[in-house]
Scaffold this motif. Structure first.
Motif, short mmCIF file in Angstrom:
data_model
loop_
_atom_site.label_atom_id
_atom_site.label_comp_id
_atom_site.label_asym_id
_atom_site.label_seq_id
_atom_site.Cartn_x
_atom_site.Cartn_y
_atom_site.Cartn_z
N ILE A 174 39.69 35.81 107.70
CA ILE A 174 40.92 36.38 108.26
C ILE A 174 40.72 37.86 108.61
O ILE A 174 40.00 38.58 107.92
CB ILE A 174 42.13 36.12 107.31
CG1 ILE A 174 43.44 36.08 108.10
CG2 ILE A 174 42.17 37.06 106.15
CD1 ILE A 174 43.80 34.72 108.59
N GLY A 175 41.35 38.28 109.71
CA GLY A 175 41.11 39.64 110.22
C GLY A 175 42.14 40.63 109.75
O GLY A 175 42.93 41.14 110.54
N GLU A 176 42.13 40.91 108.44
CA GLU A 176 43.05 41.96 108.00
C GLU A 176 42.42 42.77 106.88
O GLU A 176 41.69 42.23 106.05
CB GLU A 176 44.39 41.38 107.55
CG GLU A 176 44.37 40.55 106.30
CD GLU A 176 45.78 40.24 105.81
OE1 GLU A 176 46.72 40.95 106.17
OE2 GLU A 176 45.92 39.27 105.06
N PRO A 177 42.70 44.09 106.86
CA PRO A 177 42.13 44.92 105.80
C PRO A 177 42.54 44.38 104.43
O PRO A 177 43.68 43.94 104.25
CB PRO A 177 42.75 46.29 106.05
CG PRO A 177 43.18 46.28 107.48
CD PRO A 177 43.53 44.86 107.79
N ASP A 178 41.60 44.40 103.49
CA ASP A 178 41.92 43.95 102.13
C ASP A 178 42.58 45.07 101.31
O ASP A 178 43.01 44.85 100.20
CB ASP A 178 40.65 43.46 101.43
CG ASP A 178 39.52 44.48 101.47
OD1 ASP A 178 39.34 45.12 102.53
OD2 ASP A 178 38.83 44.66 100.45
N LYS A 194 45.90 47.44 111.59
CA LYS A 194 44.50 47.60 111.17
C LYS A 194 44.24 49.02 110.67
O LYS A 194 43.53 49.22 109.69
CB LYS A 194 43.56 47.28 112.34
CG LYS A 194 43.96 46.09 113.19
CD LYS A 194 43.72 44.75 112.53
CE LYS A 194 44.25 43.61 113.40
NZ LYS A 194 43.93 42.29 112.93
N THR A 195 44.83 50.02 111.34
CA THR A 195 44.57 51.42 111.00
C THR A 195 45.08 51.77 109.60
O THR A 195 44.40 52.45 108.84
CB THR A 195 45.26 52.34 112.02
OG1 THR A 195 44.78 51.99 113.31
CG2 THR A 195 44.95 53.81 111.75
N PHE A 232 32.25 36.73 110.90
CA PHE A 232 32.60 37.05 109.52
C PHE A 232 33.42 38.33 109.53
O PHE A 232 33.06 39.30 110.21
CB PHE A 232 31.34 37.31 108.67
CG PHE A 232 30.46 36.10 108.51
CD1 PHE A 232 30.64 35.24 107.43
CD2 PHE A 232 29.43 35.83 109.42
CE1 PHE A 232 29.82 34.13 107.27
CE2 PHE A 232 28.61 34.73 109.27
CZ PHE A 232 28.80 33.87 108.19
N SER A 233 34.50 38.36 108.75
CA SER A 233 35.24 39.62 108.57
C SER A 233 34.68 40.29 107.32
O SER A 233 34.46 39.63 106.30
CB SER A 233 36.72 39.28 108.39
OG SER A 233 37.36 40.33 107.72
N VAL A 234 34.42 41.60 107.40
CA VAL A 234 33.91 42.31 106.22
C VAL A 234 35.05 42.98 105.46
O VAL A 234 34.83 43.92 104.70
CB VAL A 234 32.76 43.30 106.53
CG1 VAL A 234 31.53 42.57 107.00
CG2 VAL A 234 33.19 44.36 107.54
N ALA A 235 36.27 42.47 105.68
CA ALA A 235 37.41 43.00 104.94
C ALA A 235 37.48 42.31 103.57
O ALA A 235 38.45 41.64 103.24
CB ALA A 235 38.69 42.78 105.74
#
Ligand code: PLP
Length: 378
Positions: free
Chosen positions: A31-35, A225-226, A354-357
């Motif tokens: 998933i594309g969101e900051p952890d 995202k920011t 791969f998301s690295v979040a």
């Protein structure tokens, strides 16, 4: 309705959650969101706003103070004078895509969009009966686009070009020269700059900054995202005032307005301390470095260093597996959830995203699990 597409990330997340309910351990890189949590100063501003009564409808285009803040920020970062009448605040970056395509694209209009790319572009073009014309982003160009190829795709029916830099899913970044070359063409551009603050090499350069191009740009940026604010739902579009009026009317017809207290917190996000933004970017960079190096040690994988965003997009053709089959197998066999490159269009075949979040610890564990799986299966 059958023409409307979707975002596979949410489907893979559901599948991964089902496996977890069966007792399997899964590392989530889909998933594309900051952890990270939203920075405290922003949360505090929202709580205070709620207590102060920012719980009512507000103007459809956004609170004047936030629009003013955004206009100032865009003027400063893009080096072009923007007024608050040219800003529309909406619930997330996505509605800017939705409303822009709804407003501009008619049956038969051609729209050029990046492929691989964020799946909502093609979905919305198809939905409106437009003709979705892919511009292929190639690995040997570091996933920037070939401007000559782009030029060859422009016809009398081209209504809009969609750009996205830094780019999801590849992490590619368009440089100043490429942007200038694209701006030589006389077309409208939707410039998706949602990852503008997540850039590790080079600079972020917006097509809105090209002299004379401002009136042909619809700029998309936002908070998700920011500032790690994906669940707050707040983003904005910057565009010519006449177009802003139409997009505002679409807001009145759909959402009425973006939640008022979140907009008050948005002012704090943009005007307050920015050190958390820098901290998150540094952490994403550290993880990117570790994950790319790790993938390059795995049999059949080869991975370029993405320049921005928080995604890694390895080439997996040497595994001999198709992207979707490999992504499914890694989820079920290795316990690592990722996305097939084809979730981002046909030209994503041969890649995984791969998301690295996720934490360094989990990223290292994922590398180990993928490596063990490939040793058993390739
Ligand atoms: C390229 C791109 N544009 C827009 C969005 C949408 O962002 P938001 O969550 O603010 O709607 C995303 C989210 O993943 C994205 O990757």
């Amino acid at each position: 309705m059958s023409r409307l597409g979707t975002e596979t990330a949410f489907e893979v997340l559901n599948k991964a959650r089902a496996l977890e309910r069966e007792g399997k351990e899964i590392i989530h890189l889909e998933i594309g969101e900051p952890d990270f949590s939203t920075p405290e100063n922003i949360i505090d501003a929202a709580i205070e706003a709620l207590h102060q009564g920012w719980t009512h409808y507000g103007p459809s285009a956004g609170l004047p103070e936030l629009r003013q803040t955004i206009a100032g920020y865009i003027s400063q970062t893009r080096g072009v004078k923007v007024t608050s009448d040219e800003v529309v605040v909406v619930p997330g970056g996505k509605p800017v895509i939705f409303f822009t395509i709804l407003a501009l694209v008619d049956e038969g209009d051609e729209v050029i969009y990046p492929n691989p790319g964020f799946p909502i572009y093609q979905s919305m073009i198809d939905y409106m009966g437009g003709s979705a014309v892919p511009i292929r982003l190639r690995e040997d160009r570091d996933f920037s686009l070939d401007v000559d190829e782009l030029a060859s795709l422009i016809t009398d029916h081209t209504k809009l070009i969609i750009l996205n830099s830094p780019h999801n899913p590849t992490g590619g970044v368009l440089n100043r020269q490429e942007i200038h070359d694209i701006a030589d063409r006389n077309v409208m551009v939707l410039s998706d700059e949602i990852y503008s603050r997540l850039i590790f090499e080079g600079e972020h350069f917006s097509i809105m900054s090209v002299p004379g191009f401002k009136d042909r740009t619809i700029l998309l940026d936002g908070f998700s995202k920011t500032y790690a604010m994906t669940g707050w739902r707040m983003g904005y579009g910057v565009m010519r005032e006449d177009l802003a009026t139409h997009i505002t009317r679409l807001m009145t017809n759909s959402n009425s307005c973006t939640a008022s207290f979140t907009q008050v917190a948005g002012v704090e996000a943009m005007r307050g301390d920015q050190s958390s933004v820098d901290g998150m970017r540094a952490e994403f960079q550290r993880r990117r470095d570790v994950f790319v190096a790790g993938l390059n040690r795995i049999k059949g994988f080869s991975c370029r260093m993405p320049k921005g965003a928080f995604y890694v997009f390895p080439n997996i053709t040497k595994t001999g597996w198709k992207s979707k089959t490999l992504a499914d197998a890694l989820l079920e066999g290795a316990g690592v959830a990722c996305l097939s490159g084809t979730a981002f269009g046909d030209f994503g075949e041969g890649y995984l995203r791969f998301s690295v979040a996720n934490s360094l610890e989990n990223l290292n564990k994922a590398l180990e699990w993928i490596n063990e799986w490939t040793k058993r299966n390739l």
